[in-house]
Motif scaffolding. Structure first.
Motif, mmCIF file in Angstrom:
data_model
loop_
_atom_site.group_PDB
_atom_site.id
_atom_site.type_symbol
_atom_site.label_atom_id
_atom_site.label_comp_id
_atom_site.label_asym_id
_atom_site.label_seq_id
_atom_site.Cartn_x
_atom_site.Cartn_y
_atom_site.Cartn_z
ATOM 1 N N PRO A 1 -5.067 -0.240 -4.815
ATOM 2 C CA PRO A 1 -5.617 -0.246 -3.454
ATOM 3 C C PRO A 1 -6.649 0.872 -3.261
ATOM 4 N N ASN B 1 0.798 -1.220 0.000
ATOM 5 C CA ASN B 1 0.000 0.000 0.000
ATOM 6 C C ASN B 1 0.834 1.276 0.000
ATOM 7 N N ARG C 1 -8.768 -14.752 -7.756
ATOM 8 C CA ARG C 1 -7.934 -13.722 -7.152
ATOM 9 C C ARG C 1 -8.307 -13.534 -5.701
ATOM 10 N N ILE C 2 -7.306 -13.246 -4.877
ATOM 11 C CA ILE C 2 -7.557 -12.917 -3.469
ATOM 12 C C ILE C 2 -6.581 -11.842 -3.062
ATOM 13 N N GLU C 3 -7.052 -10.895 -2.304
ATOM 14 C CA GLU C 3 -6.168 -9.848 -1.802
ATOM 15 C C GLU C 3 -6.681 -9.385 -0.452
ATOM 16 N N SER C 4 -5.777 -9.290 0.517
ATOM 17 C CA SER C 4 -6.194 -8.825 1.841
ATOM 18 C C SER C 4 -5.810 -7.373 2.018
ATOM 19 N N ARG C 5 -6.638 -6.644 2.743
ATOM 20 C CA ARG C 5 -6.321 -5.258 3.110
ATOM 21 C C ARG C 5 -6.770 -5.069 4.553
ATOM 22 N N TYR D 1 -1.090 -19.743 -10.117
ATOM 23 C CA TYR D 1 -1.158 -18.524 -9.325
ATOM 24 C C TYR D 1 -0.038 -18.513 -8.320
ATOM 25 N N ILE E 1 -2.383 -11.758 2.561
ATOM 26 C CA ILE E 1 -2.357 -12.677 1.428
ATOM 27 C C ILE E 1 -2.630 -11.878 0.176
ATOM 28 N N GLU E 2 -1.923 -12.184 -0.873
ATOM 29 C CA GLU E 2 -2.156 -11.509 -2.144
ATOM 30 C C GLU E 2 -1.840 -12.479 -3.270
ATOM 31 N N SER E 3 -2.752 -12.574 -4.233
ATOM 32 C CA SER E 3 -2.489 -13.468 -5.360
ATOM 33 C C SER E 3 -2.034 -12.665 -6.557
#
Lengths: 307, 307
Positions: free
Chosen positions: B63, A56, B224-228, A237, A225-227
């Motif tokens: 983001p 970020n 797809r996966i993304e954490s924030r 992936y 986690i980020e793909s």
């Protein structure tokens, strides 16, 4: 004195972060014009380490950092720091806030202080430039009245006057940085560590859920986690995972070994002290003592020492 | 004619993407100076919809897009497109490639054609500006010799000459865009759809693994996966998930209802045709027929029609 790379130009948030990351030793900080180049300098031995943004960020492309970490020779993170996303307003000498007619910054930075600008400089023209540091440089050159910059920028442009300190629309936004170097002796476990890995799995339903079950079964707390798709292998992936614990911990070691069996590739990206120094919660069944005790019990069973 | 917002200035990749996203109907495209402002214009009804970058963009902060999608009134995606990360070299009229001494672009774009520049313009000075479109504008103004820009930029600066088309160091890099609007009738299922959600869960070990198990148990393929981190709730994480299937599909509906029970918040961000139009693989036990058959069997059992 060792040289440490950072994402330039001088005066960026990455410089500010890299100073913190190298606060414990003497180092010369050297600006590089992009994260891939900075990491290449670490790989070639031109510099000892590099400070890079990984979450970020206001400047620098975080996906580019992640990609650069996983191609070519391995690199590992040895320290992390968080920098609050707060800006200084640096102006040409003699100006007051009410006299600022033009303000420059990186577009993401302008977006992050949109509310502040609307309230305090509603009439100032906004100019987007390539970085918060470039904005300070442009103000020093007389191109604009004020820059929205990292606090550290003022050290490079001492003629500028600080009109405001620490402005931000969202008080607790942070950006995260790592110090990475070539693999070698790992940082000692501190009891409040984080481990980062990159794992490549194929596009089979359930594989990610299985992978995460290997962590959760061992009481491991995932913090990120980020793909990202793997460019040259369709349907594969890559996952970037950060979790509490050190690779020296039994539960982390077991989980990594399990992922190594499950995934087509696992790249270890480092175990390092967490920036906030807060020990992660580990439930008692996943503690080192619990693992030790169960290992000793199993040994006894295997040796026939127990009925 | 409806107005559709996009991330400006005119000539960006987002404009190029938004043209594709609106190819099926007549629309006026209106540049906005940031994704949050563009989405605010959709929410207020000032425009019908907005084209925004959501994955690995050369311009715009992804983001920031994700954050802007999950605050304030709900918005849903109704279409997606992928744009190859390939650039045109646009120069002042009369110049040949060998005469280009200065080249400008967004810093991420310069990074993405680093190899090409090294080979073809090794001596040209590189200048980082705020967007690929701003680079074309600066060349049109005579500030630099050439710009690394999106192909669409040339339409806004017709005086510029295209010296190269479609350059890129990595041939198959893409950036992904969505067309978002206020909630209403959903796009019809096409058999090759994607669903996007944002789910907030608390920081308990295993919760994410459980959440993904709800998907994988129903044969749902995560793309797809993304954490924030959630800004104002410490220890809470927000996950952005994309998976194959349409909310009208039984398996997707069941999984979403299960997540709704498990998570503190689930925001539906849309079901829309996949850009590549490729049907996702659904194993036979997760097909609509299998769900129908099991539902009819259960009904019969409950009504006592089967022993």
């Amino acid at each position: 004195m060792p040289e440490i790379a950072y994402l330039g130009p001088p005066g960026t948030f990455t410089e500010q972060a890299t100073r913190r990351l190298t606060a414990d030793f003497e180092a010369d900080l050297v600006p590089y014009e992009g994260v891939p180049v900075a990491l290449a300098a670490v790989r070639s031995g031109e510099v000892l380490a590099a400070g890079v943004p990984v979450e970020n960020s206001v400047e620098g492309s975080v996906p580019a950092t992640l990609d650069a970490l996983t191609v070519d020779d391995p690199l590992v993170a040895v320290a992390e720091t968080m920098v609050p996303v707060q800006f200084d307003v640096l102006a040409r000498p003699g100006l007051e806030l009410s006299q600022v007619n033009t303000v420059a910054s990186h577009p993401h930075a302008l977006a992050q202080v949109r509310g502040w600008l609307g309230e305090n400089l509603p009439k100032a023209e906004q100019h987007a430039v390539a970085s918060t540091a470039a904005a300070a440089a442009a103000v020093a050159n007389g191109e604009f009245d004020a820059a929205i910059s990292a606090a550290v920028a003022r050290e490079h442009y001492p003629s500028l006057v600080r009109l405001e300190h620490g402005i931000a629309d969202v008080a607790d936004a942070v950006t995260r940085f790592l110090l990475v170097r070539k693999p070698g002796a790992l940082p000692e476990p501190t009891g409040a560590d984080r481990t980062s890995i990159c794992a490549v799995i194929s596009d089979e339903v359930g594989t990610l859920a299985d992978m995460l079950a290997e962590l959760s079964l061992r009481g491991i707390n995932l913090s990120r986690i980020e793909s990202r798709p793997v460019k040259d292998r369709f349907g594969h992936y890559r996952f970037f995972l950060d979790f509490d614990g050190h690779v020296a911990d039994t539960r982390i070691g077991e989980a990594l070994a399990a992922l190594k069996r499950r995934c087509s590739t696992v790249r270890f990206l480092g175990s390092y002290p967490k920036a906030d120094r807060k020990p992660g919660y580990v439930r008692s069944a996943a503690s080192e003592q619990a693992f030790d005790k169960s290992a000793r019990w199993l040994e006894a069973v295997r040796e026939g020492r127990l009925a």
